[in-house]
Design a protein around this motif. Sequence first.
Motif, short mmCIF file in Angstrom:
data_model
loop_
_atom_site.label_atom_id
_atom_site.label_comp_id
_atom_site.label_asym_id
_atom_site.label_seq_id
_atom_site.Cartn_x
_atom_site.Cartn_y
_atom_site.Cartn_z
N GLY A 276 2.49 1.53 -3.45
CA GLY A 276 1.46 1.87 -4.43
C GLY A 276 1.02 3.31 -4.32
O GLY A 276 0.82 4.00 -5.33
N SER A 277 0.87 3.80 -3.09
CA SER A 277 0.50 5.21 -2.92
C SER A 277 1.63 6.12 -3.37
O SER A 277 1.39 7.20 -3.92
N ILE B 38 1.31 6.26 -7.15
CA ILE B 38 0.18 7.09 -7.59
C ILE B 38 0.48 8.57 -7.37
O ILE B 38 0.27 9.39 -8.27
N LEU B 39 1.00 8.92 -6.19
CA LEU B 39 1.31 10.32 -5.92
C LEU B 39 2.44 10.84 -6.81
O LEU B 39 2.40 11.97 -7.28
N VAL C 101 0.84 -1.21 0.00
CA VAL C 101 0.00 0.00 0.00
C VAL C 101 0.87 1.25 0.00
O VAL C 101 0.59 2.22 -0.73
N PHE C 102 1.95 1.23 0.78
CA PHE C 102 2.85 2.38 0.85
C PHE C 102 3.52 2.64 -0.50
O PHE C 102 3.56 3.78 -0.99
N CYS D 148 9.97 3.80 -6.29
CA CYS D 148 8.89 2.91 -5.85
C CYS D 148 8.79 1.67 -6.72
O CYS D 148 8.55 0.56 -6.22
#
Length: 132
Positions: free
Chosen positions: A16-17, A20-21, A13-14, A45
């Motif tokens: 992936g965020s 996206i950011l 999740v970290f 990432c």
Amino acid sequence: MDLPGPIHDFLLVFLGSGLILGGLGVVLLTNPIYSAFSLGLVFVCISLFYIPSNSHFVAAAQLLIYVGAINVLIIFAVMFMNGSEYYKDFNLWTVGDGVTSVVCTSIFASLITTILDTSWYGIIWTTNQTKL
């Protein structure tokens, strides 16, 4: 890498965020230097996604090649260009921006609708090997 379930989920999740950011930063930031730094975040990432799958060499190669060479080259190329030409005749909102935002919003809405309507419990993620 053999991580416990909650730590593995948090890591995904970290990262992936961060992807996206960073991708949104590449597209939405008007300063090309900040956009290049966001691209560096995306590259980091992506390379860190290889570590939980025990592909440490691929992660290191991805870091060295993309962040260490490609992104630094992009930053130097942008820094050598004349910065004032980016802001000449700068319109805040054009017709193309409106059409693009409508198309992207409709694609995003259809993707979210498809994801929410799909029954994920019947999908088999692994395949069984048949024995000869």
